[in-house]
Design an enzyme around this catalytic site. Structure first.
Site, short mmCIF file in Angstrom:
data_model
loop_
_atom_site.label_atom_id
_atom_site.label_comp_id
_atom_site.label_asym_id
_atom_site.label_seq_id
_atom_site.Cartn_x
_atom_site.Cartn_y
_atom_site.Cartn_z
N HIS A 116 0.82 -1.22 0.00
CA HIS A 116 0.00 0.00 0.00
C HIS A 116 0.85 1.28 0.00
CE1 HIS A 116 -3.43 -2.51 1.35
NE2 HIS A 116 -2.59 -3.05 2.23
C1 BDR Z 1 -2.27 0.73 5.78
O1 BDR Z 1 -2.35 0.11 7.05
C2 BDR Z 1 -1.09 -0.25 7.51
O2 BDR Z 1 -1.13 -1.49 8.13
C3 BDR Z 1 -0.18 -0.19 6.32
O3 BDR Z 1 1.14 0.15 6.71
C4 BDR Z 1 -0.79 0.83 5.42
O4 BDR Z 1 -0.31 2.13 5.73
C5 BDR Z 1 -3.09 -0.08 4.79
O5 BDR Z 1 -4.42 -0.13 5.18
#
Ligand code: BDR
Ligand code: CA
Length: 343
Positions: free
Chosen positions: A254
């Site tokens: 992400h």
């Molecule tokens: C986001 O949540 C976190 O666990 C990840 O690092 C990312 O920023 C994705 O939903």
């Protein structure tokens, strides 16, 4: 990378560097995102600020220091920020996904330095006031630090040229059926930021979920050298999680996608939309509602007619990422991770 101009190792001549600040809660995908940023000739990474999120802020700060040391970027300052959300402390962390240390159990070598004495929000404010060049901020954790900056030094926040946020979902959530982790971790902060009127691009799960790094790509990164090998180890932990729990095609990175958009604006296709965060305490808490309707708001038609035109909807539009050039995004991210091996 320091300095405002550099020769581009990816063969695109000399490039003017964009000034970049990253606010983060490492996190495996945050770690990958930081490695991508530190290897990107298009940006000068001015500083990293940390926030609670995937793991507590003491750990995210330690992780940020270790990741920058791994990247050979020990000169980039790290400042520690919020340890809890603005209003409602949340008990949940993401250790199930990112491992107890946030880095998938991978023990990176200790950093030789500590975080700055100045707390993150003040550090951000001072950097923004002091910069003679436009600054992009990329937020890849809960939005608490950015909301606090808006509240305590709106003049500094107004100097942000562009704020790229990994956050929100415009289909279905991850941490909850309807909510994405970063927004859900501090919905009040997210609402404050998304309504601030700053020039914001939100990169939500709809586009990030598509960005899955498969086992072959991870192996290529792992074979590229010591930095790639550490990155591959973290990704391999995540691969296990994504295959087992989510039945996916690979590791969803992400935060690396959001950082890539901050580094190469336009790698994502965006549309101006109004976004509202559910700050209630029901099952929808943390949900991001995006208004995809066009034209005058229903119920305001009469007003619109009597006003002789469309009645503007409530709220300030932000740029919502809706499409991604997947082959390009994955190629760019992999190339940057492998580029450490060629140094
Ligand atoms: C986001 O949540 C976190 O666990 C990840 O690092 C990312 O920023 C994705 O939903
Ligand atoms: Ca994150």
């Amino acid at each position: 990378m320091r300095g405002t101009e550099t020769a581009d190792p990816f063969g695109r001549g000399s490039v003017r560097r964009r000034q970049l600040l990253i606010d983060t809660d490492p996190g495996v995908d945050d770690a990958i995102a930081l490695l991508v940023a530190a290897a990107s000739p298009e940006v000068e990474l001015l500083a990293v600020t940390t926030v609670f999120g995937n793991v507590p802020v003491q750990q995210t700060t330690e992780n940020a220091l270790r990741i920058l040391a791994l990247a050979g970027a020990d000169d980039i300052p790290v400042a520690a920020g919020a340890q809890r959300p603005l209003v409602h402390p949340q008990p949940h962390r993401a250790a199930r996904v990112h491992g107890a240390n946030g880095l998938g159990g991978v023990e990176l070598p200790l950093a030789v330095r500590s975080a700055e004495a100045t707390p993150a929000v003040r550090f951000l404010a001072e950097l923004l006031h002091g910069s003679s060049l436009p600054v992009t901020v990329c937020s890849i954790g809960p939005l608490t630090n950015i909301a606090l900056l808006l509240g305590t030094d709106p003049g500094a926040a107004a100097r942000i040229e562009r704020l790229v946020v990994m956050g929100g979902e415009y289909g279905s959530g991850d941490v909850e059926p309807a909510a994405e982790f970063n927004v859900w971790s501090d919905p009040e902060a997210a609402q404050r930021v998304l309504r601030s009127g700053l020039p914001i691009t939100v990169v939500g799960l709809d586009v990030t979920r598509a960005t899955a790094m498969n086992a072959a790509a991870i192996a290529r990164i792992g074979a590229s050298g010591p930095v790639g090998s550490a990155a591959a180890e973290m990704l391999a932990h995540h691969l296990d999680h994504y295959m087992r729990v989510q039945g996916g095609r690979g590791v969803v990175i992400h935060d690396a996608l959001a950082v890539l958009e901050a580094v190469i604006p336009g790698v994502l296709g965006t549309v101006a939309r109004k976004v509202t965060v559910d700050c209630g305490h029901g099952p929808g808490r943390g949900r991001t509602w995006v208004d995809r309707r066009t034209g005058p708001a229903p119920g305001l038609q009469d007003d619109a007619q009597s006003a002789g035109g469309a009645v503007p909807r409530q709220g300030v539009p932000v740029q919502v990422a809706e499409t991604v050039d997947l082959p390009r995004a994955l190629t760019e991210i992999e190339a940057r991770l492998r580029s450490y091996g060629a140094r």
